[in-house]
Design a protein around this motif. Structure first.
Motif, PDB file in Angstrom:
ATOM      1  N   UNK A   1     -37.287 -86.617  27.033  1.00  0.00           N
ATOM      2  CA  UNK A   1     -37.950 -86.250  28.132  1.00  0.00           C
ATOM      3  C   UNK A   1     -36.874 -85.806  29.104  1.00  0.00           C
ATOM      4  N   UNK A   2     -36.248 -86.936  29.765  1.00  0.00           N
ATOM      5  CA  UNK A   2     -35.177 -86.855  30.908  1.00  0.00           C
ATOM      6  C   UNK A   2     -34.113 -85.782  30.635  1.00  0.00           C
ATOM      7  N   UNK A   3     -33.796 -85.531  29.563  1.00  0.00           N
ATOM      8  CA  UNK A   3     -32.669 -84.338  29.387  1.00  0.00           C
ATOM      9  C   UNK A   3     -33.182 -83.014  28.908  1.00  0.00           C
ATOM     10  N   UNK A   4     -32.355 -82.089  28.946  1.00  0.00           N
ATOM     11  CA  UNK A   4     -32.798 -80.661  28.679  1.00  0.00           C
ATOM     12  C   UNK A   4     -31.657 -80.199  27.594  1.00  0.00           C
ATOM     13  N   UNK A   5     -32.408 -79.317  26.653  1.00  0.00           N
ATOM     14  CA  UNK A   5     -31.568 -78.495  25.707  1.00  0.00           C
ATOM     15  C   UNK A   5     -30.573 -77.596  26.273  1.00  0.00           C
ATOM     16  N   UNK A   6     -29.291 -77.679  25.694  1.00  0.00           N
ATOM     17  CA  UNK A   6     -28.254 -76.558  26.171  1.00  0.00           C
ATOM     18  C   UNK A   6     -27.601 -76.108  24.856  1.00  0.00           C
ATOM     19  N   UNK A   7     -27.699 -74.798  24.483  1.00  0.00           N
ATOM     20  CA  UNK A   7     -27.350 -74.226  23.323  1.00  0.00           C
ATOM     21  C   UNK A   7     -25.591 -74.303  23.369  1.00  0.00           C
ATOM     22  N   UNK A   8     -25.197 -74.608  22.472  1.00  0.00           N
ATOM     23  CA  UNK A   8     -23.573 -74.677  21.974  1.00  0.00           C
ATOM     24  C   UNK A   8     -23.426 -73.602  20.614  1.00  0.00           C
ATOM     25  N   UNK A   9     -22.171 -73.264  20.498  1.00  0.00           N
ATOM     26  CA  UNK A   9     -21.767 -72.479  19.336  1.00  0.00           C
ATOM     27  C   UNK A   9     -22.253 -73.339  18.219  1.00  0.00           C
ATOM     28  N   UNK A  10     -23.154 -72.761  17.567  1.00  0.00           N
ATOM     29  CA  UNK A  10     -23.268 -73.485  16.057  1.00  0.00           C
ATOM     30  C   UNK A  10     -24.367 -74.594  16.302  1.00  0.00           C
ATOM     31  N   UNK A  11     -24.599 -75.176  17.354  1.00  0.00           N
ATOM     32  CA  UNK A  11     -25.436 -76.180  17.572  1.00  0.00           C
ATOM     33  C   UNK A  11     -26.021 -76.425  18.939  1.00  0.00           C
ATOM     34  N   UNK A  12     -26.480 -77.490  19.642  1.00  0.00           N
ATOM     35  CA  UNK A  12     -27.103 -77.536  20.843  1.00  0.00           C
ATOM     36  C   UNK A  12     -26.395 -78.925  21.358  1.00  0.00           C
ATOM     37  N   UNK A  13     -26.844 -79.336  22.563  1.00  0.00           N
ATOM     38  CA  UNK A  13     -26.606 -80.486  23.159  1.00  0.00           C
ATOM     39  C   UNK A  13     -27.558 -80.816  24.221  1.00  0.00           C
ATOM     40  N   UNK A  14     -27.930 -82.172  24.295  1.00  0.00           N
ATOM     41  CA  UNK A  14     -28.750 -82.508  25.282  1.00  0.00           C
ATOM     42  C   UNK A  14     -27.893 -83.142  26.628  1.00  0.00           C
ATOM     43  N   UNK A  15     -28.522 -82.269  27.735  1.00  0.00           N
ATOM     44  CA  UNK A  15     -27.599 -82.732  29.216  1.00  0.00           C
ATOM     45  C   UNK A  15     -28.946 -83.332  30.013  1.00  0.00           C
ATOM     46  N   UNK A  16     -28.503 -83.911  31.086  1.00  0.00           N
ATOM     47  CA  UNK A  16     -29.216 -84.458  32.164  1.00  0.00           C
ATOM     48  C   UNK A  16     -30.093 -83.265  32.753  1.00  0.00           C
ATOM     49  N   UNK A  17     -31.390 -83.650  32.706  1.00  0.00           N
ATOM     50  CA  UNK A  17     -32.179 -82.641  33.331  1.00  0.00           C
ATOM     51  C   UNK A  17     -31.911 -82.673  34.802  1.00  0.00           C
ATOM     52  N   UNK A  18     -31.791 -81.208  35.469  1.00  0.00           N
ATOM     53  CA  UNK A  18     -31.681 -81.229  37.092  1.00  0.00           C
ATOM     54  C   UNK A  18     -32.896 -81.383  37.686  1.00  0.00           C
ATOM     55  N   UNK A  19     -33.323 -81.426  38.970  1.00  0.00           N
ATOM     56  CA  UNK A  19     -34.357 -81.799  39.811  1.00  0.00           C
ATOM     57  C   UNK A  19     -35.224 -80.390  39.655  1.00  0.00           C
ATOM     58  N   UNK A  20     -36.413 -80.664  39.005  1.00  0.00           N
ATOM     59  CA  UNK A  20     -37.399 -79.304  38.725  1.00  0.00           C
ATOM     60  C   UNK A  20     -37.591 -78.610  40.024  1.00  0.00           C
ATOM     61  N   UNK A  21     -37.999 -79.457  40.908  1.00  0.00           N
ATOM     62  CA  UNK A  21     -38.442 -78.950  41.979  1.00  0.00           C
ATOM     63  C   UNK A  21     -37.244 -78.299  42.817  1.00  0.00           C
ATOM     64  N   UNK A  22     -36.346 -78.928  42.881  1.00  0.00           N
ATOM     65  CA  UNK A  22     -34.946 -78.168  43.659  1.00  0.00           C
ATOM     66  C   UNK A  22     -34.707 -76.851  42.793  1.00  0.00           C
ATOM     67  N   UNK A  23     -34.645 -76.867  41.586  1.00  0.00           N
ATOM     68  CA  UNK A  23     -34.531 -75.797  40.902  1.00  0.00           C
ATOM     69  C   UNK A  23     -35.345 -74.680  40.992  1.00  0.00           C
ATOM     70  N   UNK A  24     -36.507 -74.886  41.260  1.00  0.00           N
ATOM     71  CA  UNK A  24     -37.641 -73.873  41.619  1.00  0.00           C
ATOM     72  C   UNK A  24     -37.378 -73.369  42.908  1.00  0.00           C
ATOM     73  N   UNK A  25     -37.110 -74.262  43.916  1.00  0.00           N
ATOM     74  CA  UNK A  25     -36.781 -73.747  45.550  1.00  0.00           C
ATOM     75  C   UNK A  25     -35.731 -72.923  45.289  1.00  0.00           C
ATOM     76  N   UNK A  26     -34.429 -73.360  44.622  1.00  0.00           N
ATOM     77  CA  UNK A  26     -33.479 -72.438  44.506  1.00  0.00           C
ATOM     78  C   UNK A  26     -33.643 -71.001  43.911  1.00  0.00           C
ATOM     79  N   UNK A  27     -34.265 -71.097  42.888  1.00  0.00           N
ATOM     80  CA  UNK A  27     -34.858 -69.848  42.129  1.00  0.00           C
ATOM     81  C   UNK A  27     -35.574 -69.019  42.873  1.00  0.00           C
TER      82      UNK A  27
END
Length: 714
Positions: free
Chosen positions: A311-337
């Motif tokens: 839950x504290x990571x997010x999925x990021x697609x890669x060539x042939x697979x995926x990786x889990x990276x640390x999730x960014x601040x959702x509120x900050x992302x919404x504000x920026x968006x």
């Protein structure tokens, strides 16, 4: 806040659409010209429809156009229901075997022999089913190595009927598994009449068939003779066919594997090994095509692809697979968006507003430029220096209105060419038919003529002068809008063949009177005397009732009352030009009289101003007419219609008037007032003569004629 939520949802929608688009399946055919489906069945490579679209003859599909399009494997003539590239299977419609007699019956199934297809026995895909009361059915399998196996089952008799959508639960039905790599087999039905417990009948049909197990357990109802059921076939590619694939043609090392797909040997069919290919993990598509396997974005549907990010990571697609990276601040992302979206929208609105303002200014400047270029300032100057000119009733048309009226000034709308431009026929939005003059050349001389015509026509209000409706100065070339005169020019009327309204003597005399009256008005009755300077038969128009309209005032000039002549640059039309004006450069009212004399000669003779009947120096109709009269040869040059209809004394009177108008000395020519009165007197005397013939002597008519001639003599 509501606006922010709407913008955020729009951003999410854009991201989802991009992800789904990336996961979209690539084309399953070898080239764009190949048909991708038949009916509702997709046809992926190595199968195909048409030459060059399939890998080998066994994989050729034909699309039969019956009531509904249906695909068939051409070589073995089986209807295709579905093709699965990932599992190397194809579902076909296969006929069942039935026997409705009480004797043993057998049949052989050899369609798939020596083909790359076999009946699938993988995980009980297909089942061998026997149906019917006391039916003993068996299947004899024949393998490529000539070995033989047997299988089958006995369906018992029972009171219960076949039930829709139920499994074969030992009620008039039994199932048996089949072996793998099965291509050829024979089926035997042996009815058993003993121990039927009174149920069934020796004439009841018995059935034995292979069928897709899943379809049989979910969709089967009851068997019928000659029906077909779905069967799953497995397929592979022989080595020769495999090496002809696009993915192998350019491979010098005969590699069976790369980063996106792998190919493997499969099973023995007819004593040879077949090959199959599949996309590597993390890739999807068609492994039999170059570039057919594309990266799968597992992050689009994490549950389906078993993505295991915390839950504290997010999925990021890669060539042939995926990786889990640390999730960014959702509120900050919404504000920026949201801030970015608002900024982009603000820039878009500002840019659009600026574009509209700039475009409007450019349009205004362009109109101002054309207004100056087309003599708008000159027109204002003319109006300000002449208080008698009234153009309040003259409309200023916009360019769009006149473009629509003439179908963008189509060549099909051209009805003539004036001295200063081309004439178009058009229809305004209110339904009025108009004539629109468009200047040909933009130079100072032509602009002067254009503005002069506007000013001149604005002063004139006469029934025999063409009416100016308005003008347009905001286009690249200036435009004048006149009332439309439908019956062409006097020159066309005299030289044409109009059977409905022929140019009779009365018609010719009336035209002469109306033109003379218009010129008399211009010379004497207008607010300022106006010299037309280009009177000719092509500038005299005829309306719907064949009344005259004097037109084309491009080189006309108005003069002060105390002036006696103009001294402009010599202009006019050869054949109508006053010889005195040509020599001296001084244009007087008598110069218009000379041009009218040429028109009068045209009315009498029917010839053009430059006559074809003259010779040598007498090509000019005016000179030829005068010389003919002086040589007493007048009646040899007159139009036949004139000679037939009119008394000679009437003709001589008009001819003498024309001769006086054509006098080389301007001082000896009559004025247009005198010309108009003499023509009207001639007309009145002709009417009186007609009345005398019809009613006898009428004293009042004689008195009226006498008064008219007294006026003329005075």
């Amino acid at each position: 806040m509501e606006l922010q939520m709407v913008l955020f949802r729009m951003l999410v929608l854009v991201i989802m659409c991009s992800a789904l688009n990336a996961f979209a399946r690539v084309s399953n055919v070898i080239n764009r010209s190949c048909q991708e489906d038949c009916g509702n069945v997709s046809i992926p490579y190595p199968f195909g429809i048409g030459n060059g679209c399939y890998v080998g003859d066994w994989f050729e599909i034909v699309c039969r156009n019956d009531s509904l399009q249906k695909p068939f494997l051409k070589t073995i003539d089986l209807e295709v229901l579905e093709i699965n590239i990932a599992e190397c299977t194809v579902r076909v419609s296969y006929p069942i075997f039935s026997s409705c007699t009480n004797v043993t019956n057998s049949t052989k199934n050899m369609k798939l022999e020596k083909s790359p297809f076999g009946f699938s026995g993988y995980y009980y895909t297909n089942s061998f089913v026997a149906m019917g009361c006391n039916n003993s059915a068996s299947m004899r399998s024949i393998f490529p190595d000539d070995s033989v196996s047997y299988g089958g089952c006995n369906s018992p008799c029972d009171r219960a009927p076949f039930t829709n959508g139920s499994r074969c639960n030992a009620t008039n039905c039994c199932q048996a598994t089949i072996s793998s790599t099965l291509q050829a087999f024979s089926t035997t039905i042996e009815p058993k009449n003993s121990s039927n417990n009174g149920y069934g009948s020796s004439r009841e049909c018995k059935y034995a068939f292979l069928v897709d197990r899943n379809w049989f357990e979910t969709s089967f109802t009851e068997p019928k003779p000659n029906m077909s059921v779905p069967v799953v076939l497995e397929w592979g590619l022989d080595v020769t066919t495999f090496y002809s694939l696009p993915i192998q043609k350019n491979s010098t090392a005969r590699e069976y594997k790369n980063s996106t797909y792998s190919c493997y040997p499969w099973r023995m069919l007819q004593k040879f090994t077949t090959m199959y290919c599949e996309c590597e993990r993390g890739y999807g598509g068609n492994p039999y095509l170059v570039g057919g396997c594309e990266d799968i974005n597992e992050c689009v549907d994490p549950e389906y692809f078993n993505v295991t990010c915390t839950p504290d990571t997010r999925c990021e697609n890669t060539e042939g697979f995926y990786r889990c990276v640390a999730a960014k601040n959702t509120k900050l992302s919404i504000i920026i968006g949201v801030s970015t979206s608002l900024g982009v929208l603000f820039l878009i609105f500002c840019g659009w507003g600026s574009y509209k303002v700039i475009k409007k200014r450019m349009r205004i400047k362009r109109k101002e430029k054309f207004f100056k270029q087309n003599g708008g300032l000159l027109l204002k100057q003319q109006l300000s220096t002449n208080n008698k000119v009234n153009v309040e009733n003259t409309k200023l048309f916009n360019s769009k209105e006149l473009e629509n009226a003439t179908n963008r000034f189509s060549v099909d709308r051209i009805i003539g060419h004036g001295g200063q431009g081309t004439i178009y026929k058009g229809m305004l939005a209110d339904g009025r038919i108009v004539a629109i003059k468009k200047s040909m050349v933009i130079d100072e001389e032509k602009l002067q003529a254009f503005i002069n015509e506007v000013v001149i026509l604005s002063q004139i209000n006469h029934r025999n002068v063409v009416k100016l409706l308005g003008c347009c100065l905001e286009t690249a070339v200036p435009l004048l809008v006149y009332e439309f005169i439908p019956n062409g020019t006097l020159a066309e009327y005299l030289n044409g063949q109009n059977e409905e309204f022929p140019p009779t003597w009365d018609m010719r005399l009336r035209i002469a009177i109306e033109v003379a009256g218009a010129l008399f008005y211009l010379h004497s009755a207008a607010s300022s005397p106006i010299y037309h300077r280009d009177i000719k038969s092509t500038n005299i128009l005829l309306d719907g009732k064949y009344r005259t309209k004097v037109a084309d005032f491009g080189i006309s000039r108005s003069i002060a009352i105390e002036q006696t002549h103009l001294s402009p640059l010599v202009q006019g039309t050869f054949g109508y030009l006053d010889p005195g004006y040509f020599r001296s450069g001084q244009f007087t009212d008598k110069s218009d009289v000379y041009s009218f004399g040429v028109v009068l000669a045209e009315l009498l003779t029917g010839e053009k101003a430059i006559s074809s009947i003259g010779t040598g120096d007498t090509k000019s109709l005016a000179a030829f007419f005068v010389s003919s009269m002086e040589g007493n040869n007048l009646f040899d040059i007159l139009d036949n219609q004139v000679l037939k209809e009119t008394k000679k004394e009437k003709i001589i009177a008009v001819a003498n008037l024309a001769k006086r108008c054509l006098n080389l000395k301007g001082m000896k020519r009559p004025t247009m007032r005198e010309v108009a009165m003499e023509l009207e007197a001639n007309q009145m005397s002709q009417k009186a003569s007609s009345l005398k013939q019809k009613y006898g002597e009428i004293e009042d008519v004689k008195i009226e004629i006498s008064e008219q001639y007294n006026v003329v003599s005075i």
